[in-house]
Design an enzyme around this catalytic site. Structure first.
Site, PDB file in Angstrom:
ATOM      1  N   ASP A 157       1.977  -2.190   3.109  1.00 50.74           N
ATOM      2  CA  ASP A 157       1.229  -3.267   2.445  1.00 50.74           C
ATOM      3  C   ASP A 157       0.628  -4.154   3.519  1.00 50.74           C
ATOM      4  O   ASP A 157       1.085  -4.159   4.663  1.00 50.74           O
ATOM      5  CB  ASP A 157       2.152  -4.091   1.542  1.00 50.74           C
ATOM      6  CG  ASP A 157       1.397  -5.222   0.835  1.00 50.74           C
ATOM      7  OD1 ASP A 157       0.286  -4.961   0.340  1.00 50.74           O
ATOM      8  OD2 ASP A 157       1.890  -6.356   0.799  1.00 50.74           O
ATOM      9  N   SER A 158      -0.386  -4.930   3.128  1.00 51.65           N
ATOM     10  CA  SER A 158      -0.976  -5.871   4.071  1.00 51.65           C
ATOM     11  C   SER A 158      -0.007  -7.005   4.406  1.00 51.65           C
ATOM     12  O   SER A 158      -0.192  -7.686   5.401  1.00 51.65           O
ATOM     13  CB  SER A 158      -2.253  -6.455   3.475  1.00 51.65           C
ATOM     14  OG  SER A 158      -1.937  -7.154   2.288  1.00 51.65           O
TER      15      SER A 158
ATOM     16  N   GLY B 188      -8.015  -8.452   1.903  1.00 53.40           N
ATOM     17  CA  GLY B 188      -9.079  -8.681   0.923  1.00 53.40           C
ATOM     18  C   GLY B 188     -10.461  -8.942   1.508  1.00 53.40           C
ATOM     19  O   GLY B 188     -11.431  -8.250   1.176  1.00 53.40           O
TER      20      GLY B 188
ATOM     21  N   CYS C  34      -0.555  -1.787  -1.952  1.00 49.39           N
ATOM     22  CA  CYS C  34      -1.577  -2.809  -1.723  1.00 49.39           C
ATOM     23  C   CYS C  34      -2.851  -2.346  -2.420  1.00 49.39           C
ATOM     24  O   CYS C  34      -3.308  -1.221  -2.204  1.00 49.39           O
ATOM     25  CB  CYS C  34      -1.804  -2.929  -0.216  1.00 49.39           C
ATOM     26  SG  CYS C  34      -3.230  -3.915   0.270  1.00 49.39           S
ATOM     27  N   ASN C  35      -3.404  -3.195  -3.261  1.00 51.00           N
ATOM     28  CA  ASN C  35      -4.574  -2.788  -4.035  1.00 51.00           C
ATOM     29  C   ASN C  35      -5.796  -2.515  -3.175  1.00 51.00           C
ATOM     30  O   ASN C  35      -6.500  -1.528  -3.381  1.00 51.00           O
ATOM     31  CB  ASN C  35      -4.908  -3.865  -5.070  1.00 51.00           C
ATOM     32  CG  ASN C  35      -3.955  -3.815  -6.237  1.00 51.00           C
ATOM     33  OD1 ASN C  35      -4.143  -3.032  -7.144  1.00 51.00           O
ATOM     34  ND2 ASN C  35      -2.909  -4.599  -6.197  1.00 51.00           N
ATOM     35  N   THR C  36      -6.047  -3.398  -2.202  1.00 49.31           N
ATOM     36  CA  THR C  36      -7.224  -3.224  -1.357  1.00 49.31           C
ATOM     37  C   THR C  36      -7.119  -1.914  -0.572  1.00 49.31           C
ATOM     38  O   THR C  36      -8.064  -1.118  -0.526  1.00 49.31           O
ATOM     39  CB  THR C  36      -7.347  -4.395  -0.358  1.00 49.31           C
ATOM     40  OG1 THR C  36      -7.107  -5.610  -1.054  1.00 49.31           O
ATOM     41  CG2 THR C  36      -8.702  -4.427   0.291  1.00 49.31           C
TER      42      THR C  36
ATOM     43  N   GLU D 139       2.887 -16.394  -1.016  1.00 44.92           N
ATOM     44  CA  GLU D 139       3.118 -16.277   0.433  1.00 44.92           C
ATOM     45  C   GLU D 139       3.857 -17.499   0.976  1.00 44.92           C
ATOM     46  O   GLU D 139       4.487 -17.430   2.029  1.00 44.92           O
ATOM     47  CB  GLU D 139       1.786 -16.093   1.168  1.00 44.92           C
ATOM     48  CG  GLU D 139       1.057 -14.826   0.741  1.00 44.92           C
ATOM     49  CD  GLU D 139       0.651 -13.934   1.894  1.00 44.92           C
ATOM     50  OE1 GLU D 139       0.168 -14.452   2.903  1.00 44.92           O
ATOM     51  OE2 GLU D 139       0.841 -12.704   1.777  1.00 44.92           O
TER      52      GLU D 139
ATOM     53  N   CYS E   3      -2.065  -6.945  -8.705  1.00 46.94           N
ATOM     54  CA  CYS E   3      -1.822  -7.365  -7.325  1.00 46.94           C
ATOM     55  C   CYS E   3      -0.321  -7.366  -7.149  1.00 46.94           C
ATOM     56  O   CYS E   3       0.411  -7.862  -8.017  1.00 46.94           O
ATOM     57  CB  CYS E   3      -2.385  -8.771  -7.100  1.00 46.94           C
ATOM     58  SG  CYS E   3      -1.881  -9.493  -5.507  1.00 46.94           S
TER      59      CYS E   3
ATOM     60  N   HIS F  30       1.572  -9.057  -5.374  1.00 48.01           N
ATOM     61  CA  HIS F  30       2.218 -10.377  -5.281  1.00 48.01           C
ATOM     62  C   HIS F  30       2.608 -10.919  -6.657  1.00 48.01           C
ATOM     63  O   HIS F  30       3.544 -11.697  -6.779  1.00 48.01           O
ATOM     64  CB  HIS F  30       1.273 -11.411  -4.648  1.00 48.01           C
ATOM     65  CG  HIS F  30       1.076 -11.264  -3.170  1.00 48.01           C
ATOM     66  ND1 HIS F  30       0.300 -10.280  -2.627  1.00 48.01           N
ATOM     67  CD2 HIS F  30       1.557 -11.996  -2.134  1.00 48.01           C
ATOM     68  CE1 HIS F  30       0.295 -10.414  -1.307  1.00 48.01           C
ATOM     69  NE2 HIS F  30       1.049 -11.439  -0.983  1.00 48.01           N
TER      70      HIS F  30
END
Lengths: 271, 271
Positions: A9-10, A42, A72-74, A151, A184, A186
């Site tokens: 993931d990012s 993103g 991670c979606n992106t 975050e 997402c 998160h």
């Protein structure tokens, strides 16, 4: 097959996928890598996201993972086809599992999606949904304030409630969707608040839970389930600030599992 | 890939899986075969079930199905390994998808299963659950009166409520499970009643819905999704009495989809 499952993931969002994998597949060992140093992905170019993702993947391939989850979606949107093409292990993204769960859940064919601005702009969820059922009505809403909240480790309380309530107002006022995808990784940390704001009649789909469930199905099809009964110690890596990462990871994992994990620093950039 | 998906069952129960396939995968064409003439399979020997199942499979293979769904618990328990071994198309049973959904849903690791006497005796669900998570507590209850109700087309009303309430009493009194698997493809037709009796705090898992969802995932992995936009006419076959079958099929499908289907008689026994 006691090789580990790799998760990338990012940053910290993918830890919700890791938590679900630990919960739904307690015999499997995970190696998680969050590229917190270069997070968020993103606003980055497609080429940057592809390069960073490959650096993460190479780090995990050296650890002999048997399956890769892109949490991670992106990264899923920009790299999954390429990764599926080039890797000889199964690759699972977060978008299709969430889309399938929403198709199962909806009764009135009205589906809402919330995600980062990047994910909403990419149109990846509507595309995944309509590829399976062209008749669906899909409404997407970007929630740019949710990731910064998470975050900072703020998952509840008055501030979080106000942000969630204000952001979701357009969807709630519209009052047509019966299913909402948390697009997402998160957002599952805000799920109790989100469910409360949209009301109990809306099925709230966590793509993290669904991705873990589909990982379980693919382990079975490919005969990759770990059959040994040994208690696993998961490895969790971060490329950036360790203190905040440590704090958030511990907060996420303590709530849901009783498993052991070690958190370490990783350097993955090429010279 | 516009070849059809094949679905087999001992009788009408698998129509709930067919309904979910139609609902969740509206671009796919189904060919359903219910062996109503020789239903129920529960009390038959393993050899009989295997022979009957292969006769059904051969009927569908001639129709060039691209994927096989075994929408029957007994047939899944006795034949899935053999079919997976010998067929060169993907084969999906009803047990593992239901088990995986329950593992996702439970918070307290207390899972209930209801099924026919045969399914409960076979221990297939506890085995599937514990293979993934040995820590689960599993309680199984046979509900021998549910199938006869459904086969008579009785899905609601006072008689159905009394039968469901009385049968589920041991599980309800125990009051520990937070998740209940409907381990028989007939039971989703009683789901509203069952949910009402066990209460809203228990997640009721329909193995029919879950099997359809997993079929969608496997179509994607194997690149077998139908990409043409043509409206499909499903073919529904029964080996036995056509009048009752017709009546129940129409009742089941009318409630959930707006798709076309033809119901026909099939003869599958070898001479």
């Amino acid at each position: 097959m006691d090789r580990p499952i790799g998760v990338i993931d990012s940053g910290v969002g993918g830890l919700t996928v890791a938590l679900e994998l630990m919960r739904q597949l307690p015999r499997e060992k995970l190696i998680y890598l969050g590229d917190t140093k270069r997070c968020p992905y993103g606003p980055r170019t497609k080429e940057e996201v592809q390069q960073f993702t490959w650096e993460m993947v190479n780090f995990l391939l050296e650890k002999e993972i048997k399956l890769l989850v892109i949490a991670c979606n992106t990264a899923t949107a920009y790299t999954i086809d390429d990764l599926k093409d080039k890797l000889n292990i199964p690759v699972i993204g977060v978008i299709n599992p969430g889309a399938r769960a929403a198709i199962k859940a909806t009764n009135n064919q009205e589906i809402g999606i919330i995600g980062t601005e990047g994910t909403v702009k990419s149109g990846a969820y509507p595309e995944a949904l309509k590829r399976i059922n062209p008749e669906l009505h899909v409404q997407a809403l970007a929630c740019p304030l949710f990731v910064p909240l998470v975050e900072r480790g703020v998952f509840s309380g008055e501030e979080a409630r106000t942000v969630v309530q204000t952001t979701l107002e357009p969807l709630v006022e519209d009052n047509v969707m019966d299913t909402l995808i948390l697009g997402c990784t998160h957002y599952p940390l805000l799920k109790p608040l989100i469910q409360d704001v949209v009301g109990n009649k809306v099925a709230v789909i966590s793509s993290s839970e669904e991705t873990a469930r589909e990982t379980s199905a693919i382990l079975e099809i490919k005969h990759l389930h770990n059959k040994s009964g040994v208690q696993q110690v998961h490895e969790i890596y971060s490329t950036g600030d360790m203190e905040l990462f440590n704090c958030i990871a511990t907060k996420i994992f303590q709530s849901g599992i009783q498993q052991q994990f070690k958190i370490k620093r990783a350097v993955i950039e090429k010279d």
